[in-house]
Design an enzyme around this catalytic site. Structure first.
Site, mmCIF file in Angstrom:
data_model
loop_
_atom_site.group_PDB
_atom_site.id
_atom_site.type_symbol
_atom_site.label_atom_id
_atom_site.label_comp_id
_atom_site.label_asym_id
_atom_site.label_seq_id
_atom_site.Cartn_x
_atom_site.Cartn_y
_atom_site.Cartn_z
ATOM 1 C CG ASP A 1 -0.579 0.213 2.426
ATOM 2 O OD1 ASP A 1 0.799 0.131 2.710
ATOM 3 O OD2 ASP A 1 -1.353 0.906 3.359
ATOM 4 C CD GLU B 173 -4.242 10.920 7.110
ATOM 5 O OE1 GLU B 173 -4.770 10.498 8.268
ATOM 6 O OE2 GLU B 173 -3.777 9.935 6.241
ATOM 7 C CG PHE C 223 -11.421 8.253 6.964
ATOM 8 C CD1 PHE C 223 -11.466 8.746 5.828
ATOM 9 C CD2 PHE C 223 -10.173 7.317 7.263
ATOM 10 C CE1 PHE C 223 -10.764 8.163 4.737
ATOM 11 C CE2 PHE C 223 -9.607 6.767 6.082
ATOM 12 C CZ PHE C 223 -10.028 7.147 5.023
ATOM 13 C CB ALA D 287 -10.585 2.370 4.144
ATOM 14 C CB THR D 288 -15.850 1.614 2.779
ATOM 15 O OG1 THR D 288 -15.236 0.509 3.454
ATOM 16 C CG2 THR D 288 -16.563 0.976 1.716
ATOM 17 N NE ARG E 53 -12.158 5.603 -1.796
ATOM 18 C CZ ARG E 53 -11.727 5.803 -2.996
ATOM 19 N NH1 ARG E 53 -10.892 6.951 -3.210
ATOM 20 N NH2 ARG E 53 -12.623 5.839 -4.102
ATOM 21 C CG MET E 54 -16.712 10.678 2.124
ATOM 22 S SD MET E 54 -17.813 11.839 1.275
ATOM 23 C CE MET E 54 -19.322 11.182 1.384
ATOM 24 C CB SER E 55 -14.050 12.284 7.860
ATOM 25 O OG SER E 55 -13.017 13.153 7.548
ATOM 26 C CG ASP F 43 -3.523 -2.391 4.096
ATOM 27 O OD1 ASP F 43 -3.965 -2.080 2.969
ATOM 28 O OD2 ASP F 43 -2.651 -1.609 4.889
HETATM 29 N N1 ATP Z 1 -9.319 11.895 7.794
HETATM 30 C C1 ATP Z 1 -9.727 11.604 6.502
HETATM 31 N N2 ATP Z 1 -10.571 12.424 6.225
HETATM 32 C C2 ATP Z 1 -11.160 12.327 4.821
HETATM 33 N N3 ATP Z 1 -10.648 11.904 4.041
HETATM 34 C C3 ATP Z 1 -9.445 11.134 4.391
HETATM 35 C C4 ATP Z 1 -8.939 11.162 5.517
HETATM 36 N N4 ATP Z 1 -8.029 10.476 5.479
HETATM 37 C C5 ATP Z 1 -7.766 10.023 4.023
HETATM 38 N N5 ATP Z 1 -8.644 10.399 3.313
HETATM 39 C C6 ATP Z 1 -8.976 10.288 2.088
HETATM 40 O O1 ATP Z 1 -9.302 8.938 1.766
HETATM 41 C C7 ATP Z 1 -8.456 8.137 0.950
HETATM 42 C C8 ATP Z 1 -8.082 6.644 1.064
HETATM 43 O O2 ATP Z 1 -7.506 6.578 2.416
HETATM 44 P P1 ATP Z 1 -6.780 5.075 2.572
HETATM 45 O O3 ATP Z 1 -6.293 5.100 4.246
HETATM 46 O O4 ATP Z 1 -7.960 4.120 2.577
HETATM 47 O O5 ATP Z 1 -6.147 4.969 1.893
HETATM 48 P P2 ATP Z 1 -4.626 5.869 1.552
HETATM 49 O O6 ATP Z 1 -4.103 5.797 2.911
HETATM 50 O O7 ATP Z 1 -4.660 6.774 0.869
HETATM 51 O O8 ATP Z 1 -3.733 4.560 0.601
HETATM 52 P P3 ATP Z 1 -3.045 3.391 1.347
HETATM 53 O O9 ATP Z 1 -3.956 2.415 1.023
HETATM 54 O O10 ATP Z 1 -1.960 3.273 0.438
HETATM 55 O O11 ATP Z 1 -2.665 3.640 2.702
HETATM 56 C C9 ATP Z 1 -7.164 9.051 1.042
HETATM 57 O O12 ATP Z 1 -6.543 8.913 -0.136
HETATM 58 C C10 ATP Z 1 -7.589 10.288 1.105
HETATM 59 O O13 ATP Z 1 -8.027 10.914 -0.167
HETATM 60 MG MG MG Z 2 -3.806 3.754 4.435
#
Ligand code: ATP
Ligand code: MG
Ligand code: K
Length: 677
Positions: free
Chosen positions: A302, A343, A372, A374-375, A377-379, A517
């Protein structure tokens, strides 16, 4: 752990010598059919020797020597295994020291702190640990950031950062907090902790034979049965030709023909491979994964925290047209106040530093937080009639469409600008309208390019998978030098990619640290979780890297290949070195009645007894002689599999034929010089 011990540390040798005797227990020996046959042979010759004493039959001096060397053969094999285990046992002793009882500061329901012994902690308990204190159990940081000394388990003295919310939240009992205060949610009961598992692992208590080892063992047992039948049926022929053989000679012939070299060293090779991983601070929970690592075709990594440092920090606010920087910063900060991810916290800090926004108390406001994931991808946050969201470009774009709006062109170009530089753009939207972009900065770890080049030389394709957008992914992929990438990946996409590769017959390795992961780590043939990662990731994989170094896979692959090569090389050597023993023993048995067989006595061994004795002695000594190779592994250099196979066949196949001719001849000369036969 990283302290390297010399191969023949005197303490380990002493312990192994005792263990070699202990392993003579037939119930233990039975697990190794080849050596079990040798043990049965030794018992048989010992009984005959005792009866010879009373009946004055036989050649006592010769029979005694054969019997002793047969026992030595068994003991040497046991010693090899005990040596391999001994190194792990020494490591387990060191780990036990890190397991000492401490006082834990448990936070009870009322929020008060009570002191309890660490052994009373259970899953889901919350404890507070302040600078200077030992972390009383395994867990996840749920509040705060601290630097932690993990040298008790990694041997590495540089402190590491552990923090709530992100992918660096796991802490291990027995490590020490150096600065600040953290609250930890305990994730394991006493006796099931990481150190407990580590001890069991390095001691080999949980070691099970791998499918490869089982298959090889079956092959070796098959060979043993064939030679047993051959030797047993030889006697009627020998009697018919007027040269009946003694039981001592027959057992000598049998032991020389069966694959005792590999039979004696097989388990030591496996244990030593696991041990080599531990030396590199990698704990493997499955031997099968170690072997799979030797044949890996594809490595998935990743991006964030694996290829990049992973401490994504907000660096800049880029407002949309008609929006002021203050307005954007205000919305970004408000939505990040309850966001415990690194972040989120960095956005609050940037707004405070750059735009003088004071972090507000959320307590008084009636706010609803959208955490937040990972599915999605926002908060975001719902507060005072304001509905704020921040997140990945595609996620926010979709969110805007749902609210009858869309991403303005200017915002799109800000996004591209950030992404092309390798940064992560987060789009902020309020009440269905895009306010602008937050630039999250991250840097690629040093030395990545060289490491990926090494992987390429090993024939491994590297693929970066990330939840980030394709532009950022492309920029980072180029900078790090990976072969391919997959962007905007949700946790399930990572797993599906692995399944696709596996369906093509490829072996897939995956390194990761996040909860997102975990499904992929579980699906991969080799799943390496970073020790710094989340509990879910560590439980899903079949290896943990204590150094949390994603390119550790290079070492893991090398060790896996070395393990497979060592086993192959010693099997080849073992089977080919029986040829010489055949040439030594058969003429000795029958030259009396068939003088023509003397032509086979190409080594010109002194006489029949010395020939047989030399072969048996060589057969025993070769096990001891190969212990260092079995423990250290044959040298590995990145090259193609065919080149490697050719080289090994030449060295160990041909060597296996030639070495015993020389060895047996030398032993024969020594026997003559010492008047032993
Ligand atoms: N705290 C947050 N609030 C809102 N959006 C976020 C936040 N942190 C990450 N993101 C967004 O969500 C996306 C996906 O995050 P995720 O952690 O799933 O993957 P990643 O960290 O970008 O990649 P990797 O899988 O390589 O770790 C990020 O690329 C970013 O655009
Ligand atoms: Mg990550
Ligand atoms: K043999």
């Amino acid at each position: 752990m990283s302290k390297r011990r010399s191969l023949f540390d005197s303490k380990i040798v002493r312990r192994a010598s005792v263990d070699a005797l202990r392993k003579l227990n037939p119930r233990v020996m039975m697990k190794n059919p080849v050596m079990f046959v040798v043990e049965v042979g030794s018992v048989l010759t010992t009984c005959l020797l005792v009866s010879d004493l009373f009946t004055h039959h036989g050649h006592f001096r010769f029979d005694l020597q054969i019997t002793l060397w047969l026992w030595f053969t068994v003991l040497f094999a046991n010693f090899a295994e005990a040596m391999a285990e001994g190194r792990g046992k020494a490591q387990a002793d060191a780990l036990r020291l890190a397991k000492s009882e401490t006082t834990a500061h448990r936070v009870n329901k009322a929020g008060e702190i009570e002191e309890v012994p660490s052994s009373h902690l259970r899953k889901e308990d919350k404890v507070r640990v302040v600078a200077g204190q030992m972390i009383p159990g395994d867990g996840e940081v749920i509040e705060g950031v601290a630097s932690v000394d993990e040298s008790a388990i990694t041997g590495e003295s540089a402190p590491v950062i552990r923090e709530a919310g992100g992918d660096r939240s796991a802490v291990t009992g027995g490590t020490r907090v150096l600065s600040d205060v953290i609250t930890v949610r305990i994730t394991s009961n006493p006796g099931e902790t990481f150190i407990d598992r580590m001890i069991a692992l390095v001691e080999g208590a949980e070691r099970q034979k791998t499918p490869n080892e089982i298959a090889l063992n079956i092959l070796l047992s098959g060979l043993t049965i064939i030679f047993l039948l051959a030797v047993v049926t030889l006697q009627p022929f020998a009697m018919y030709s007027g040269a009946p053989q003694t039981v001592f000679v027959l057992i000598s012939l049998l032991v020389c023909l069966i694959p005792t070299t590999i039979g004696g060293l097989l388990s030591a090779i496996g244990i030593a491979g696991m041990d080599r991983l531990v030396q590199h601070n990698v704990l493997a929970t499955s031997g099968r994964a170690v072997e799979a690592a030797g044949d890996v075709n594809t490595l998935l990594l990743d991006k964030t925290g694996t290829i990049t440092i992973g401490n994504r920090q907000a660096a800049e606010f880029l407002p949309a047209p008609g929006v002021s920087a203050d307005q954007l910063a205000d919305a970004a900060q408000l939505s990040s106040l309850p966001d415990e991810t690194p972040e989120g916290r960095s956005i609050v800090v940037l707004a405070k530093e750059k735009y003088n926004l004071r972090a507000r108390e959320l307590g008084q406001m009636k706010a609803e937080f959208v955490p937040f994931s990972a599915t999605t991808r926002m908060s975001g946050i719902e507060v005072d009639g304001r509905s704020i969201r921040k997140g990945a470009v595609d996620a926010i774009a979709r969110y805007l469409v749902e609210h009858g709006s869309e991403l303005p062109a200017q915002v799109r170009s800000s996004v591209e600008e950030v992404a092309r530089s390798g940064g992560t753009p987060l789009v902020v939207a309020e009440n269905g309208r895009a306010l602008g972009v937050i630039h999250l900065k991250d840097v690629v770890k040093g030395g990545m390019k060289e490491r990926f080049e090494q992987l390429r030389a090993m024939g491994i394709r590297t693929v970066m998978i990330t939840g980030d957008n394709p532009l950022t992914a492309a920029a980072i992929a180029r900078e790090a030098g990976v072969d391919d990438f997959l962007a905007e990946a949700k946790p399930k996409d990572k797993m599906d990619l692995i399944k696709r590769e596996q369906a093509e017959g490829k072996l897939v390795a995956m390194t990761g640290d996040g909860t997102n992961d975990a499904p992929a780590l579980a699906q991969a043939d080799v799943g390496v979780a970073m020790n710094s990662g989340t509990q879910a990731a560590k439980e899903a994989g079949n290896m943990v890297d204590l150094d949390s170094n994603p390119t550790k896979l290079i070492e893991i692959v090398a060790i896996g290949k070395q393990l497979l090569m060592t086993r192959g090389a010693l099997t080849t050597f073992s089977i080919s070195n029986d040829v010489a023993k055949y040439f030594a023993i058969i003429p000795a048995m029958f030259a009396g009645v068939f003088p023509v067989l003397n032509a086979l006595n190409i080594m010109h061994l002194h006489n029949g007894e010395s020939a047989i004795l030399s072969a048996v002695i060589f057969n025993a000594l070769v096990i001891v002689g190969l212990i260092p190779l079995a423990l250290r592994g044959v040298a590995y250099r990145p090259m193609s599999a065919e080149a490697m196979l050719r080289r090994n066949l030449l060295v160990y196949g041909l060597g296996g034929v030639i070495v015993p001719f020389l060895g047996i001849k030398l032993i024969d000369m020594a026997i003559v010089a010492l008047h032993l036969a």
